[in-house]
Design a protein around this motif. Structure first.
Motif, PDB file in Angstrom:
ATOM      1  N   GLY A 149     -19.372   7.221  19.058  1.00 29.38           N
ATOM      2  CA  GLY A 149     -20.803   8.018  19.736  1.00 29.38           C
ATOM      3  C   GLY A 149     -20.582   9.084  19.040  1.00 29.38           C
ATOM      4  N   MET A 150     -19.227  10.282  19.241  1.00 28.01           N
ATOM      5  CA  MET A 150     -19.597  11.002  18.647  1.00 28.01           C
ATOM      6  C   MET A 150     -19.317  10.758  16.614  1.00 28.01           C
ATOM      7  N   GLY A 151     -19.600  10.456  16.094  1.00 26.29           N
ATOM      8  CA  GLY A 151     -19.602  10.272  14.992  1.00 26.29           C
ATOM      9  C   GLY A 151     -18.252  10.534  14.166  1.00 26.29           C
ATOM     10  N   TYR A 152     -18.154   8.643  13.509  1.00 24.62           N
ATOM     11  CA  TYR A 152     -16.299   9.395  13.257  1.00 24.62           C
ATOM     12  C   TYR A 152     -15.865  10.278  12.543  1.00 24.62           C
ATOM     13  N   GLY A 153     -14.800  10.649  13.386  1.00 28.36           N
ATOM     14  CA  GLY A 153     -13.650  12.176  12.589  1.00 28.36           C
ATOM     15  C   GLY A 153     -13.832  13.300  13.746  1.00 28.36           C
ATOM     16  N   HIS A 154     -15.022  13.026  14.327  1.00 28.79           N
ATOM     17  CA  HIS A 154     -15.200  14.836  15.114  1.00 28.79           C
ATOM     18  C   HIS A 154     -13.785  14.300  16.486  1.00 28.79           C
ATOM     19  N   LEU A 189      -8.975   8.678  -3.020  1.00 32.48           N
ATOM     20  CA  LEU A 189      -9.994   9.183  -1.646  1.00 32.48           C
ATOM     21  C   LEU A 189     -10.374   9.913  -1.582  1.00 32.48           C
ATOM     22  N   PRO A 190     -11.996  10.469  -0.515  1.00 26.98           N
ATOM     23  CA  PRO A 190     -11.320  11.707  -0.085  1.00 26.98           C
ATOM     24  C   PRO A 190     -11.034  10.943   1.532  1.00 26.98           C
ATOM     25  N   ASP A 191     -10.164  12.269   2.365  1.00 27.08           N
ATOM     26  CA  ASP A 191      -9.562  11.954   3.262  1.00 27.08           C
ATOM     27  C   ASP A 191     -10.806  11.842   4.541  1.00 27.08           C
ATOM     28  N   GLY A 192     -10.316  11.467   5.538  1.00 30.79           N
ATOM     29  CA  GLY A 192     -10.857  11.124   6.806  1.00 30.79           C
ATOM     30  C   GLY A 192     -12.263  10.072   6.950  1.00 30.79           C
ATOM     31  N   GLU A 193     -11.929   9.440   8.851  1.00 34.02           N
ATOM     32  CA  GLU A 193     -11.892   8.522   9.378  1.00 34.02           C
ATOM     33  C   GLU A 193     -14.239   8.359   8.663  1.00 34.02           C
ATOM     34  N   ALA A 194     -14.754   9.412   8.169  1.00 36.65           N
ATOM     35  CA  ALA A 194     -16.300   9.164   8.096  1.00 36.65           C
ATOM     36  C   ALA A 194     -16.545   8.569   6.338  1.00 36.65           C
ATOM     37  N   PHE A 195     -15.457   8.596   5.923  1.00 33.21           N
ATOM     38  CA  PHE A 195     -15.520   7.995   4.958  1.00 33.21           C
ATOM     39  C   PHE A 195     -14.677   6.433   4.694  1.00 33.21           C
TER      40      PHE A 195
END
Length: 370
Positions: free
Chosen positions: A260-265, A73-79
């Protein structure tokens, strides 16, 4: 060389399972003999971890499973969302995986949470094994069976309680962890002191430099004690009807920062670090702890390489933005925000606080973006 340094049990009756902490666990095929039997095993990992450890795990599993496949899978909280979760389901359905298929979560907290949720949901439940490769996932998210994905309006709001069959914490995997990710994991280690064990907190003060330098003995002890505390709490309250909520110290503010910052920031542990400082300040304003405790906690979080001040989410009404996100926190009831606060060092309590007081804390503890 395989070396099991510690073994901690999660006592949940017929859902009990062991947590193994040591070195060389990932590539030792004998350890996987205790996993459920099946024709197929599916490794769920991400683009960062797969090149480092997937081949080792696949070779170890091949001794026990005729077919071993990978979902990368792609890496990161945004996914950590529906679309990425569906990639797991697409693979399972596309390869005719049955109810005995075993999923192996190889990665950090995002992979562990999504693999666990997929395992809980696919055919209404298939077995899975946690192989956490980050400090944060080893000391927290891989233990206890909380699985979830994020929603744009709130973190971890869609998920299930579903226990793994085994957790393998291979300390060797921490060697490839970036310093920033190691610090993020230390946030989840630090939280255990104020909520349950101030002797451990003192130990962390004495060994923080060694932990950041990845001293193997220090890391093994930190993971062991963290897991012991979490295992005890989960054994008392598996589905967070009361006591287990104390494990969310710093998370109400921290989740607001992430959303609030956007997941992954901000990394999850970074949000928790600043969130613990904010929760400590709120505890002080409610007369539960003194300024010395707040300063001591803030100092340790700073030494761990974590932020101690929250970001500004809204230049016009920053506190309002925080409050809005916190009202959809899982601990909220009928819009009433409930915080995990420190009721004297080593003891946590779940309670609400007046909005005016929370606004004061946010004004004190947040720094405008540079």
């Amino acid at each position: 060389m395989t070396e099991i340094l510690h073994r901690v049990g999660i006592d949940l009756g017929d859902r009990s399972y062991p947590i193994l902490i040591g070195s060389g666990l990932l590539s030792n095929s004998a350890i996987f003999a205790q996993c459920p039997k099946a024709t197929q095993a599916v490794i769920v990992t991400n683009t960062t971890v797969a090149p480092l450890y997937a081949a080792q795990l696949q070779a170890a599993l091949a001794a026990h499973y005729p077919q071993v496949r990978q979902v990368v899978l792609p890496d990161g909280e945004a996914f950590k969302d529906w679309a990425t979760l569906n990639q797991i389901f697409d693979h399972l359905l596309g390869h005719g995986c049955d109810r005995k298929t075993v999923l192996f979560a190889l990665g950090g907290g995002v992979i562990g949470d999504m693999t666990g949720f997929a395992a809980a949901s696919y055919m209404r439940g298939v077995p899975f094994v946690q192989i956490p490769t980050t400090l944060l996932s080893q000391v927290d998210s891989s233990v206890g069976g909380k699985t979830a994905i994020n929603h744009p309006l709130g973190k971890n709001m869609i998920g299930a309680f579903y226990q793994p069959r085994l957790v393998l914490c291979d300390l060797d995997s921490l060697a490839t962890l970036p310093a920033k990710e190691l610090s993020a994991g230390l946030a989840e280690v630090i939280k255990y002191g104020p909520i349950a064990d101030m002797a451990f907190f003192t130990w962390l003060e004495q060994h923080m430099d060694a932990l950041r330098q990845q001293d193997r003995a220090a890391l093994a002890q930190a993971v062991k004690r963290s897991v012991e505390i979490k295992a005890w709490v989960v054994g008392q309250d598996e589905k967070e009807s009361g006591l287990r909520a104390i494990l969310n110290f710093g998370h109400t503010f921290g989740h607001a920062i992430e959303a609030g910052m956007g997941y992954g920031h901000w990394l999850h542990g970074e949000g928790v670090g600043a969130g613990m400082v904010m929760a400590a300040h709120l505890s002080q304003r409610l007369g539960l702890v003194d300024a010395h405790f707040v300063a001591r906690l803030t100092r340790l979080i700073e030494r761990a390489g974590l932020p101690t001040r929250g970001p500004v989410l809204d230049a016009q009404d920053n506190a309002g933005a925080y409050l809005s996100h916190m009202r959809v926190d899982k601990k909220a009831e009928a819009g009433d925000i409930r915080f995990v606060l420190i009721d004297g060092p080593g003891k946590a309590v779940l309670r609400s606080a007046p909005d005016a007081l929370v606004r004061e804390v946010i004004a004190t503890c947040c720094t405008p973006a540079a």
